[in-house]
Scaffold this active site. Structure first.
Site, PDB file in Angstrom:
ATOM      1  N   SER A 259       0.805  -1.219   0.000  1.00 28.11           N
ATOM      2  CA  SER A 259       0.000   0.000   0.000  1.00 28.11           C
ATOM      3  C   SER A 259       0.840   1.273   0.000  1.00 28.11           C
ATOM      4  O   SER A 259       0.294   2.365  -0.076  1.00 28.11           O
ATOM      5  CB  SER A 259      -0.939   0.018   1.210  1.00 28.11           C
ATOM      6  OG  SER A 259      -0.212   0.056   2.419  1.00 28.11           O
TER       7      SER A 259
ATOM      8  N   LYS B 159      -6.346   3.986   8.703  1.00 30.47           N
ATOM      9  CA  LYS B 159      -5.320   4.881   8.167  1.00 30.47           C
ATOM     10  C   LYS B 159      -5.767   6.338   8.214  1.00 30.47           C
ATOM     11  O   LYS B 159      -5.007   7.230   8.604  1.00 30.47           O
ATOM     12  CB  LYS B 159      -4.969   4.470   6.731  1.00 30.47           C
ATOM     13  CG  LYS B 159      -4.246   3.131   6.633  1.00 30.47           C
ATOM     14  CD  LYS B 159      -4.010   2.737   5.191  1.00 30.47           C
ATOM     15  CE  LYS B 159      -3.255   1.417   5.111  1.00 30.47           C
ATOM     16  NZ  LYS B 159      -3.017   0.989   3.710  1.00 30.47           N
TER      17      LYS B 159
END
Length: 572
Positions: free
Chosen positions: A478, A521
């Site tokens: 990611s 996140k």
């Protein structure tokens, strides 16, 4: 002479008769000691025709169980075999009669009551609560339906076990927890064969005995930590396949019980921390419900409504003696805990309460109002060093969003271009997938050089060093766009904005691909005070799970291609 012979014969006859009587007495004594043929028929009096016969009558509605129990009871009644064999039969019968074959607790699903219990016990989690209500609504309408097995997946301390308890309370079922962490023996699930010394049933049968009914809620806790099998102890995860398959578990076979046990009325619920660690055949039988981290605001509410009152009661503090301000609770959350759930917070509050009790016991005060200043005096300097956002725009330094079992965070990625011969250096305890992302990012950067009026062969005479600070191991794909942005910044000497963070995988064409853990996140980015978060366009549906406050205060920009990322992130 003849007379003497007759007298000797009579004496010998008397001696032989005496020896015969002695032998008979010794035999009777030995028989009684050995227990092979007790003269008082003690086994017949002690066991079967009383308690066991009464229990046997109650099982007439279960022909297979009744037949098996009667066979074992007849063998016990005969009194043959060693004492150890008799004891094993008694042990087996005790287990057979302890299973609640015919007991079904009355359950009632009240959706309004269920919602009230879930709201009372759990802060936030609206989507999770709605999913549970939908699940129970179907159960109420179709009681005998083969419902899916719910599996709550999320970081430690976010309330997976307490949700299962709330479901049991709301439906009126007994609750039994089976810890699966570290189990490596199939017998823990299926039981041991009766031929083994010390054999016993598996945990499923034990759970039914503990619940006292055939329709409890059984929590299979930490199902992702079941040890990998395949050796002489078998594979416990494979044994769970039959337990969790609604099409098979109506006739579950425990090796010790040797009879089919109907598990179709049991409501199984599983919990896990890591979805990837669950074997695929087992995962196929589970309906996954993901629980995410709590926001700071949610932790504040949980602390005020649940944790602080609970710890005050446990430590003997009254409301007149102890109170704590919201600012102090926020300081406790930010400075003394680092977690997705609230376990560390609960322990920190407990420590604070104990210190308050100590101060009051010394007679120094009869009331403590914990403010941030008082908190600092009682607990000392905060031990948790939080991530800090960049203070200035910087060349070759990009802020990426990361996820771990303790929640979301921001990770800096550094890139540096040095004189060399086209090598790439990677440091920072990077996993295999992260290293592959760096290689892909460098190829994309080479492809983009003409867009910045640079020679495509520029990097052939340069070395690129990519570094991820901190010793914590980092893996995953990611960080692809973060690495690419850092490399392009280092090559072009263009600074990256200090208020921008990003997450997204990249392919060789420069496309930004979706990632996981978006909610955690973005919560991490919001906690650090960042202003702009770049995410993949493919993750737009996941924004529904993000708290509204985070979306209101953080500008979230979805992108398709790395060129869009660079336009936003690089200082113009």
């Amino acid at each position: 002479m003849t007379f003497l012979k007759k007298r000797l014969s009579i004496v010998m006859l008397i001696v032989l008769i005496f020896l015969a009587f002695m032998a008979i007495g010794t035999y009777d004594e030995m028989t009684s000691i050995d227990g092979d043929q007790p003269s008082d028929n003690s086994y017949a009096v002690e066991n079967p025709k009383g308690e066991y016969e009464k229990k046997l009558k109650d099982l007439k509605s279960l022909p297979a169980v009744h037949k098996k129990a009667k066979s074992e009871l007849n063998e016990l009644n005969t009194g043959y075999g060693q004492a150890s064999e008799q004891a094993e039969i008694k042990k087996y019968l005790n287990w057979l009669f302890s299973i609640p074959w015919l007991t079904i607790d009355k359950t009632e699903i009240d959706l309004a009551k269920t919602k009230e219990i879930l709201d009372r016990e759990h802060q936030g989690m609206e989507r999770i609560k709605q999913h549970i209500l939908e699940y129970l609504a179907v159960q109420k309408r179709v009681p005998n339906s083969k419902a899916p097995i719910l599996c709550f997946v999320g970081p430690p301390g976010v309330g997976k076990t307490t949700i299962a308890k709330s479901i049991a309370e709301a439906t009126g079922r007994k609750f039994v927890r089976i810890p699966l962490g570290g189990i490596r023996d199939e017998a823990n699930i299926r039981g041991h064969m009766r031929t083994y010394i010390g054999s016993k049933p598996g945990d499923i049968i034990k759970a039914l005995k503990e619940a006292g009914s055939m329709n409890p809620v059984i929590l299979l806790d930490e199902i992702d930590k079941v040890g990998a099998g395949g050796g002489w102890t078998g594979d416990p995860s494979a044994a769970l396949l039959e337990v969790l398959d609604p099409a098979q578990n109506s006739d579950f076979k425990d090796h010790y019980i040797e009879l089919g046990v109907d598990l179709s009325k049991v409501m199984f619920i599983a919990t896990a921390n890591d979805l990837d660690a669950i074997p695929l055949p087992l995962l196929d039988r589970l309906e996954i419900i993901e629980l995410s981290s709590y926001t700071a605001d949610e932790k504040l509410v949980i602390a005020k409504t649940k944790l602080i009152p609970k710890q005050m009661i446990e430590n003997g503090l009254s409301a007149k003696e102890f109170e704590i301000t919201d600012e102090a609770i926020k300081q406790l959350i930010d400075g003394y805990t680092v977690e997705a759930g609230v376990r560390q917070l609960n322990r920190a509050i407990g420590t604070l309460c104990r210190k308050a009790v100590t101060e009051i016991s010394k007679g120094k005060t009869d009331h403590i109002n914990v403010t941030p200043e008082v908190l600092l005096k009682l607990l000392g300097t905060p031990m948790i060093l939080k991530d800090k956002p960049l203070q200035n725009d910087a060349v070759g330094l990009a802020q990426g969003l990361a996820w771990s079992p303790i929640g979301g965070s921001v990770t800096a990625i550094e890139a540096l271009v040095l004189p060399g011969n086209g090598k790439i250096m990677m440091t920072g305890n990077l996993g295999e997938m992260s290293q592959e992302s760096i290689t892909a990012a460098l190829s994309v950067a080479r492809k983009l050089l003409p867009d910045y009026n640079m020679d495509p062969l520029f990097l052939d005479k340069k070395d690129v060093h990519v570094h991820a600070p901190t010793a914590v191991k980092k893996d995953g794909n990611s960080a692809g766009i973060t690495i690419t942005t850092a490399i392009i910044s280092a090559i072009t000497n263009k600074p990256i904005r200090k208020d921008v963070c990003m997450t997204g995988e990249i392919n060789l064409h420069g496309d930004v691909l979706p990632i996981g853990g978006l909610k955690e996140k973005l919560i991490g980015a919001h906690r650090l005070g960042l202003k702009i978060a770049i995410i993949p366009e493919g993750n737009i549906p996941n924004l529904e799970d993000v708290p509204q406050k985070v979306k209101d205060e953080l500008q979230i920009i979805p992108v398709k291609n790395i060129s869009e990322v660079l336009k936003i992130a690089l200082v113009k």
